[in-house]
Enzyme design. Structure first.
Site, short mmCIF file in Angstrom:
data_model
loop_
_atom_site.label_atom_id
_atom_site.label_comp_id
_atom_site.label_asym_id
_atom_site.label_seq_id
_atom_site.Cartn_x
_atom_site.Cartn_y
_atom_site.Cartn_z
N PHE A 222 -10.40 -20.98 -19.53
CA PHE A 222 -9.69 -22.24 -19.80
C PHE A 222 -9.80 -23.24 -18.64
CE2 PHE A 222 -5.13 -23.87 -19.28
CZ PHE A 222 -5.40 -25.09 -19.87
N LEU B 213 1.40 -19.77 -24.66
CA LEU B 213 2.45 -20.36 -25.51
C LEU B 213 1.98 -21.59 -26.31
CD1 LEU B 213 5.43 -20.36 -26.39
CD2 LEU B 213 5.87 -21.93 -24.48
N TYR C 10 0.74 -8.94 -13.55
CA TYR C 10 -0.16 -10.09 -13.33
C TYR C 10 0.15 -10.77 -12.01
CZ TYR C 10 -1.61 -14.99 -13.47
OH TYR C 10 -2.11 -16.22 -13.13
N SER C 11 1.42 -11.17 -11.81
CA SER C 11 1.72 -11.95 -10.60
C SER C 11 1.57 -11.10 -9.34
CB SER C 11 3.10 -12.62 -10.68
OG SER C 11 4.11 -11.68 -10.91
N ALA D 223 -10.26 -14.22 -13.28
CA ALA D 223 -9.08 -13.35 -13.22
C ALA D 223 -8.72 -12.91 -14.64
CB ALA D 223 -7.89 -14.10 -12.61
N ASP E 47 1.93 -20.23 -9.37
CA ASP E 47 3.31 -20.35 -8.86
C ASP E 47 4.10 -19.06 -9.12
OD1 ASP E 47 3.66 -20.56 -11.64
OD2 ASP E 47 4.75 -22.46 -11.57
N GLU E 48 3.56 -18.17 -9.97
CA GLU E 48 4.29 -16.96 -10.34
C GLU E 48 4.43 -16.00 -9.16
OE1 GLU E 48 3.36 -15.36 -14.19
OE2 GLU E 48 2.66 -17.30 -14.90
P1 NAD Z 1 -8.64 -17.47 -18.51
O1 NAD Z 1 -8.15 -16.11 -18.84
O2 NAD Z 1 -8.71 -18.51 -19.57
O3 NAD Z 1 -10.10 -17.38 -17.86
C1 NAD Z 1 -10.48 -16.39 -16.96
C2 NAD Z 1 -12.01 -16.31 -16.95
O4 NAD Z 1 -12.39 -15.33 -15.98
C3 NAD Z 1 -12.60 -15.85 -18.29
O5 NAD Z 1 -13.65 -16.72 -18.64
C4 NAD Z 1 -13.10 -14.45 -18.00
O6 NAD Z 1 -14.24 -14.11 -18.78
C5 NAD Z 1 -13.43 -14.53 -16.53
N1 NAD Z 1 -13.41 -13.23 -15.86
C6 NAD Z 1 -12.47 -12.24 -15.98
N2 NAD Z 1 -12.79 -11.20 -15.21
C7 NAD Z 1 -13.93 -11.54 -14.55
C8 NAD Z 1 -14.75 -10.87 -13.59
N3 NAD Z 1 -14.44 -9.64 -13.15
N4 NAD Z 1 -15.84 -11.51 -13.13
C9 NAD Z 1 -16.17 -12.75 -13.57
N5 NAD Z 1 -15.43 -13.42 -14.50
C10 NAD Z 1 -14.33 -12.82 -14.97
O7 NAD Z 1 -7.73 -17.94 -17.30
P2 NAD Z 1 -7.28 -19.41 -16.87
O8 NAD Z 1 -6.02 -19.75 -17.55
O9 NAD Z 1 -8.44 -20.33 -16.97
O10 NAD Z 1 -6.94 -19.14 -15.33
C11 NAD Z 1 -7.93 -19.35 -14.33
C12 NAD Z 1 -7.32 -19.01 -12.98
O11 NAD Z 1 -6.18 -19.83 -12.75
C13 NAD Z 1 -6.82 -17.58 -12.86
O12 NAD Z 1 -7.09 -17.12 -11.56
C14 NAD Z 1 -5.32 -17.68 -13.09
O13 NAD Z 1 -4.63 -16.65 -12.43
C15 NAD Z 1 -5.04 -19.03 -12.46
N6 NAD Z 1 -3.86 -19.75 -12.98
C16 NAD Z 1 -3.75 -19.99 -14.32
C17 NAD Z 1 -2.66 -20.72 -14.79
C18 NAD Z 1 -2.50 -21.05 -16.26
O14 NAD Z 1 -1.49 -21.65 -16.63
N7 NAD Z 1 -3.46 -20.74 -17.11
C19 NAD Z 1 -1.70 -21.19 -13.89
C20 NAD Z 1 -1.85 -20.92 -12.52
C21 NAD Z 1 -2.96 -20.21 -12.09
P1 TYD Z 2 2.60 -18.06 -21.12
O1 TYD Z 2 1.90 -19.18 -21.80
O2 TYD Z 2 2.23 -16.65 -21.48
O3 TYD Z 2 2.51 -18.29 -19.56
P2 TYD Z 2 3.28 -17.54 -18.34
O4 TYD Z 2 3.88 -16.29 -18.82
O5 TYD Z 2 2.16 -17.33 -17.39
O6 TYD Z 2 4.31 -18.53 -17.84
O7 TYD Z 2 4.16 -18.21 -21.41
C1 TYD Z 2 4.87 -19.38 -21.07
C2 TYD Z 2 6.32 -19.13 -21.37
O8 TYD Z 2 6.47 -19.02 -22.79
C3 TYD Z 2 6.85 -17.83 -20.79
O9 TYD Z 2 8.21 -18.02 -20.37
C4 TYD Z 2 6.81 -16.85 -21.95
C5 TYD Z 2 7.03 -17.76 -23.14
N1 TYD Z 2 6.37 -17.32 -24.40
C6 TYD Z 2 7.12 -17.24 -25.58
O10 TYD Z 2 8.33 -17.54 -25.60
N2 TYD Z 2 6.48 -16.85 -26.71
C7 TYD Z 2 5.16 -16.52 -26.73
O11 TYD Z 2 4.64 -16.12 -27.80
C8 TYD Z 2 4.40 -16.62 -25.51
C9 TYD Z 2 2.95 -16.27 -25.47
C10 TYD Z 2 5.05 -17.03 -24.36
#
Ligand code: NAD
Ligand code: TYD
Length: 352
Positions: free
Chosen positions: A11, A199, A159-160, A82, A134-135
């Site tokens: 993403f 979510l 995860y965190s 990740a 931030d987690e």
């Molecule tokens: P995501 O799950 O959508 O994407 C992760 C990508 O990493 C996938 O394309 C997956 O194929 C790839 N991947 C997984 N394991 C791998 C490996 N061993 N080698 C190479 N590629 C691998 O995640 P995202 O939401 O895009 O998050 C990206 C980064 O941002 C992560 O490090 C996550 O912890 C961090 N992050 C995400 C959020 C959020 O709200 N989504 C918030 C803060 C930080």
């Molecule tokens: P999520 O998108 O999984 O992100 P994170 O857990 O990393 O913050 O969830 C965001 C918030 O929404 C979290 O407090 C959990 C809640 N949540 C629901 O209430 N229902 C759902 O089906 C999901 C996936 C998350």
């Protein structure tokens, strides 16, 4: 010169790569294992570009990473790769330990060995930018001030905890080996190409399918929401101007309860895609079993980034969410392609 972006088919990584090409001429090598969360379709607009090179592989594969670093004369690594979903980490944490901790360790070692052999100028310019969350600061009470970069780490989910461990490794590789690292701790992201286990896209998908919108517990947990393109802009700025060895928090100044998020989403859908029976999507909101160890609130203080590097989020939650909903409405085919067998298995397991 080239940057190496790991997790580039996920993403945030794919949004970052697409945004990078809209403001930079520098080539990108995208490395991604293509797990369930990785989707090459996210990068399809770059097909045929001589400036983009996609490689399927693991960040933990030192031979592969070392050869890519040398072949493309990489001047920076941006590490998004990740396992990223808290609920999956609760069901099974093995992959989180392997990729987020051991994978980051191997990536740091590959980077260190490459960086050690660089000429003086190239060595000075090299950066290892690590994306975190931030987690890692843990759950905050409603009256607590926002987490800043010097707050202690108190992760609560597998995860965190795995992200916190990776951040510590990154810090140690700077302190011990002087590897020029930067760490970015971001709030919850939302926007195009987010996998519908999280979510917001889950609720968009379920709303359109007439399925329940599952709210864990009482829906009063608070998250700060950051539009993914604001995150991309922050990362580019930090890569350009960030001080080596420092951590930067990124947030959207958009703290909302989960219930507020889903209600706002329903209001936007009611306007953009009204239901044929004249009812509101809100009627689909359903309270379900809470997440174990569910963090009450994340709140992040991004003032260091704002003050030192002049970054500001461009989107409010309402403008960013509207763009997001429009994107999903216009990209139904993308959604159709990602809700495959593996996705159905996950939904069965998580929402029985
Ligand atoms: P995501 O799950 O959508 O994407 C992760 C990508 O990493 C996938 O394309 C997956 O194929 C790839 N991947 C997984 N394991 C791998 C490996 N061993 N080698 C190479 N590629 C691998 O995640 P995202 O939401 O895009 O998050 C990206 C980064 O941002 C992560 O490090 C996550 O912890 C961090 N992050 C995400 C959020 C959020 O709200 N989504 C918030 C803060 C930080
Ligand atoms: P999520 O998108 O999984 O992100 P994170 O857990 O990393 O913050 O969830 C965001 C918030 O929404 C979290 O407090 C959990 C809640 N949540 C629901 O209430 N229902 C759902 O089906 C999901 C996936 C998350």
């Amino acid at each position: 010169m080239t940057i190496l972006v790991t997790g580039a088919a996920g993403f945030i990584g794919s949004n970052f790569v697409l945004d990078w090409f809209s403001q930079s001429k520098e080539d990108v090598v995208s490395l991604d294992l293509l797990t369930y969360a990785g989707n090459l379709e996210n990068l399809s607009s770059l097909n045929g570009s001589p400036h983009h090179h996609f490689v399927q592989g693991d960040i933990g594969d030192r031979n592969l990473v070392s050869s890519l670093l040398k072949k493309y004369q990489v001047r920076a690594i941006v590490n998004f790769a990740a396992e990223s979903h808290v609920d999956r980490s609760i069901h099974e944490s093995k992959d989180f330990i392997e990729t987020n901790i051991v994978g980051t360790y191997n990536l740091l070692e590959s980077a260190r060995s490459y960086w050690n052999d660089l000429d003086k100028n190239l060595k000075q310019d090299f950066r290892f930018l690590h994306i975190s969350s931030d987690e890692v600061y843990g759950s905050r009470d409603l009256t607590d001030p926002p987490s800043n970069e010097s707050d202690p780490y108190k992760p609560n989910s597998p995860y965190s905890a795995s992200k916190a461990a990776s951040d510590h490794l990154v810090r140690a590789w700077f302190q011990t080996y002087k590897l020029p690292v930067l760490t970015v701790n971001s709030a919850n992201n939302y926007g195009p190409y987010q996998f519908p286990e999280k979510l917001i896209p889950l609720c968009i998908l379920n709303a359109l399918k007439g399925k329940p919108l599952p709210i864990y517990g009482n829906g009063q947990q608070v998250r700060d929401w950051l539009y993914v393109k604001d995150h991309s802009a922050a990362i580019s700025e930090i890569l350009k101007q960030g001080h080596i060895g420092e951590t930067y928090n990124v947030g959207g100044r958009n703290e909302k309860t989960n219930l507020e998020v889903v209600e706002t989403l329903c209001a936007i859908l009611d306007e953009l895609k009204p239901k044929s029976n004249g009812k509101s999507y809100r009627d689909q909101i359903t309270f379900v079993k809470d997440r174990p160890g569910h963090d009450r609130r994340y709140t992040i203080d991004a003032s260091k980034l704002e003050r030192d590097l002049g970054w500001r989020p461009q989107e409010t939650f309402e403008t960013g969410l509207r763009k997001t909903v429009l994107w999903y409405l216009e990209n139904a085919a993308w959604m159709g392609h990602v809700v495959t067998g593996e996705y159905q298995d996950w939904i069965q397991k998580q929402y029985p």
